[in-house]
Design a protein around this motif. Structure first.
Motif, PDB file in Angstrom:
ATOM      1  N   LEU A  17     -12.265  -7.989  -7.499  1.00 44.14           N
ATOM      2  CA  LEU A  17     -11.582  -6.910  -8.219  1.00 44.14           C
ATOM      3  C   LEU A  17     -12.417  -6.441  -9.404  1.00 44.14           C
ATOM      4  O   LEU A  17     -12.457  -5.249  -9.716  1.00 44.14           O
ATOM      5  CB  LEU A  17     -10.183  -7.349  -8.664  1.00 44.14           C
ATOM      6  N   GLU A  21     -13.806  -2.624  -9.967  1.00 46.28           N
ATOM      7  CA  GLU A  21     -13.625  -1.784 -11.157  1.00 46.28           C
ATOM      8  C   GLU A  21     -14.911  -1.017 -11.490  1.00 46.28           C
ATOM      9  O   GLU A  21     -14.858   0.098 -11.985  1.00 46.28           O
ATOM     10  CB  GLU A  21     -13.187  -2.615 -12.365  1.00 46.28           C
ATOM     11  N   ARG A  24     -15.270   2.109  -8.850  1.00 45.11           N
ATOM     12  CA  ARG A  24     -14.129   3.012  -8.604  1.00 45.11           C
ATOM     13  C   ARG A  24     -14.618   4.389  -8.181  1.00 45.11           C
ATOM     14  O   ARG A  24     -15.524   4.956  -8.794  1.00 45.11           O
ATOM     15  CB  ARG A  24     -13.289   3.144  -9.879  1.00 45.11           C
ATOM     16  N   HIS A 151       2.817   8.037  -9.204  1.00 41.45           N
ATOM     17  CA  HIS A 151       1.692   7.882 -10.122  1.00 41.45           C
ATOM     18  C   HIS A 151       0.365   7.872  -9.368  1.00 41.45           C
ATOM     19  O   HIS A 151       0.302   7.440  -8.214  1.00 41.45           O
ATOM     20  CB  HIS A 151       1.848   6.600 -10.944  1.00 41.45           C
ATOM     21  N   GLY A 153      -2.910   6.587  -7.943  1.00 42.18           N
ATOM     22  CA  GLY A 153      -3.140   5.224  -7.469  1.00 42.18           C
ATOM     23  C   GLY A 153      -2.108   4.776  -6.456  1.00 42.18           C
ATOM     24  O   GLY A 153      -2.214   3.686  -5.919  1.00 42.18           O
ATOM     25  N   LYS A 154      -1.123   5.625  -6.193  1.00 43.50           N
ATOM     26  CA  LYS A 154      -0.100   5.268  -5.196  1.00 43.50           C
ATOM     27  C   LYS A 154      -0.650   5.504  -3.800  1.00 43.50           C
ATOM     28  O   LYS A 154      -1.206   6.565  -3.511  1.00 43.50           O
ATOM     29  CB  LYS A 154       1.142   6.142  -5.423  1.00 43.50           C
ATOM     30  N   ARG A 318      -8.684  -1.275  -4.329  1.00 40.54           N
ATOM     31  CA  ARG A 318      -8.917  -1.108  -5.755  1.00 40.54           C
ATOM     32  C   ARG A 318      -9.983  -0.049  -6.047  1.00 40.54           C
ATOM     33  O   ARG A 318      -9.846   0.704  -7.011  1.00 40.54           O
ATOM     34  CB  ARG A 318      -9.276  -2.454  -6.391  1.00 40.54           C
ATOM     35  N   GLY A 321      -8.459   3.044  -6.448  1.00 40.55           N
ATOM     36  CA  GLY A 321      -7.568   3.212  -7.600  1.00 40.55           C
ATOM     37  C   GLY A 321      -6.192   2.602  -7.432  1.00 40.55           C
ATOM     38  O   GLY A 321      -5.324   2.801  -8.276  1.00 40.55           O
ATOM     39  N   VAL A 322      -5.966   1.840  -6.348  1.00 44.74           N
ATOM     40  CA  VAL A 322      -4.654   1.220  -6.152  1.00 44.74           C
ATOM     41  C   VAL A 322      -4.530   0.030  -7.105  1.00 44.74           C
ATOM     42  O   VAL A 322      -5.396  -0.841  -7.138  1.00 44.74           O
ATOM     43  CB  VAL A 322      -4.472   0.746  -4.693  1.00 44.74           C
ATOM     44  N   GLU A 323      -3.468   0.035  -7.911  1.00 49.41           N
ATOM     45  CA  GLU A 323      -3.247  -1.055  -8.852  1.00 49.41           C
ATOM     46  C   GLU A 323      -2.640  -2.263  -8.136  1.00 49.41           C
ATOM     47  O   GLU A 323      -3.059  -3.392  -8.314  1.00 49.41           O
ATOM     48  CB  GLU A 323      -2.288  -0.611  -9.966  1.00 49.41           C
ATOM     49  N   ASP A 324      -1.632  -1.963  -7.358  1.00 56.25           N
ATOM     50  CA  ASP A 324      -0.811  -3.008  -6.776  1.00 56.25           C
ATOM     51  C   ASP A 324      -1.403  -3.402  -5.422  1.00 56.25           C
ATOM     52  O   ASP A 324      -1.033  -2.863  -4.393  1.00 56.25           O
ATOM     53  CB  ASP A 324       0.592  -2.416  -6.590  1.00 56.25           C
TER      54      ASP A 324
END
Ligand code: AMP
Ligand code: MG
Length: 401
Positions: A17, A21, A24, A151, A153-154, A318, A321-324
């Motif tokens: 991860l 970052e 991205r 939002h 990143g969804k 990631r 841009g996906v957070e979850d």
């Protein structure tokens, strides 16, 4: 690096991860809703409409004004179907109304038709007391114009795309697809459709990962099969680093003499991790070759599947841009015994039957069929034993797509 202890899964994920970052994807594109499934939203989706846009009836029935009404039967002054624009309610009357139709101005309640009676003179008798607002879906009860509905990143699935459609959107702004070069390594590999030589076997990882990458929103650059040869491996990685966001490989990452991919990555690249404390999947190798990250999955089909599902997947989400990125999992009661504690965390192909997880009989990492039979992976922690009836974490395969 080879002598170091095996890396715990959590540490491997956090290194991946952290690398994600730095990688991205910055560019985005506008795509029609029809092809936006599995893509990742680049900007917040902001509502331009109140939903519902006007108060409407939740029932087939009668709209009336409760203020100053004494409960007496009311004559019907108009009918309102969905799609019509009603007149204001005539005082002292009710309006016949159908589900989804706008509630006339002046009405503040709807009674469902089942709780009414049509009298001989055509008036409507209301059988039970009503409260203001009942059976009316208020304007903006779902959202107001200006609300952030989704939002950035969804990940977009059918529900999110329907939310966009409900706002009248035809297109959404999504992060560009990651470009992933997919490379299978192994002298023994033959593509389906070609004759099988003695000692060879068909390349199944390519098909597995091609589909899985697409499901994660990636554009796949099929880089074919690479022989187990260090020089060719260097050359191919060198070619593939241009114009790709990731090189994803299978095979050649164990410690054997023919495991060239791992060797090249460790000698000519920047290694990020090698040798995980999981089973299957221990040889997973990640590093950077020139400008591009390389995720080297082990070649055994189930090792490739487990390491892609648990590690490469989170990386690919990631960078978009996906957070979850963590898959949903839950505790299941196991219907089997696991008497021998392992030094590595094990991921067993299991199916849920009658509320219990049962194992595919052959858990060898070379056996692909078990994954197709199973619903997901049972996780057995390091040093842990299990008796039938105890619980363990279960990760459904559906969560990994
Ligand atoms: P490796 O990780 O290269 O040592 O390969 C481990 C095992 O997985 C060997 O038995 C290979 O034949 C098999 N294997 C490697 N790559 C593939 C592939 N693309 N499709 C199917 N089996 C593979
Ligand atoms: Mg090999």
């Amino acid at each position: 690096m080879s002598g170091s202890p095996l890396l715990p899964l959590e540490e491997a994920i956090s290194r991946l991860l952290a690398m994600a970052e730095t990688q991205r994807l910055q560019d985005s594109e506008t795509v029609p809703l029809s092809v936006a499934r599995q893509r990742v939203l680049a900007n917040d989706l902001v509502a331009t409409l109140d939903l519902p846009p006007w108060p409407n009836s939740a029932m087939d029935g009668y709209a009336l004004n409760l203020e100053g009404w004494d409960g007496q039967p009311l004559p019907v002054s108009q009918q309102v179907f969905a799609g019509q624009v009603p007149e204001a309610l005539t005082p002292g009357t009710c309006a016949r109304i159908f589900t989804g139709a706008p509630v006339p101005k002046g009405a503040n309640a709807v009674e469902m038709q089942e709780n009414t009676e049509v009298l001989d003179d055509g008036r409507i008798r209301f059988k039970q007391p009503l409260i203001p607002g009942c059976n009316i879906r208020a304007q903006g009860q779902e959202n107001r114009a200006g609300d952030v509905l989704l939002h950035a990143g969804k990940r977009l699935g059918p529900f999110e795309l329907a939310v966009a459609a409900a706002q009248g959107c035809t297109h959404v702004q999504v992060v560009r697809r990651p470009r992933v070069a997919l490379l299978s390594t192994g002298n023994e590999l033959v593509e389906p459709g070609m004759p099988l030589r003695p000692g060879s076997l068909y390349n199944s990882n390519r098909t597995l990962l091609n589909h899985w990458l697409s499901a994660l929103g990636c554009e796949v650059i099929d880089a074919g099969i690479l022989p187990d040869d260090a020089r060719q491996t260097r050359l191919r990685l060198d070619q593939l680093q241009h114009g790709t966001d990731l090189i994803l490989t299978t095979g050649g990452v164990s410690a054997g003499d023919a495991d060239c991919l791992g060797q090249v990555l460790r000698e000519c690249g920047k290694p990020l991790l090698w040798k995980l404390s999981i089973k299957p999947g221990k040889p997973l190798t990640v590093g950077q070759f020139g400008k591009v990250p390389v995720i080297g999955l082990p070649g055994n089909p189930t090792s490739a599947l487990v390491t892609f599902g648990l590690l490469a997947r989170v990386y690919l989400l990631r960078i978009q841009g996906v957070e979850d990125v963590e898959p949903l999992s839950f505790a299941v009661t196991v219907g089997f015994a696991w008497p021998k504690p392992g030094s590595r965390r094990e991921y067993l192909r299991a199916r849920l039957e009658g509320g219990r997880a049962v194992l595919y009989p052959n858990q060898s990492s070379g056996v692909l069929l078990g994954a197709s039979w199973a619903d997901g992976l049972v996780e057995v922690l390091e040093g842990r034993t299990l008796q039938a009836g105890e619980t363990a974490r279960f990760i459904p395969f559906s969560e990994l797509f």
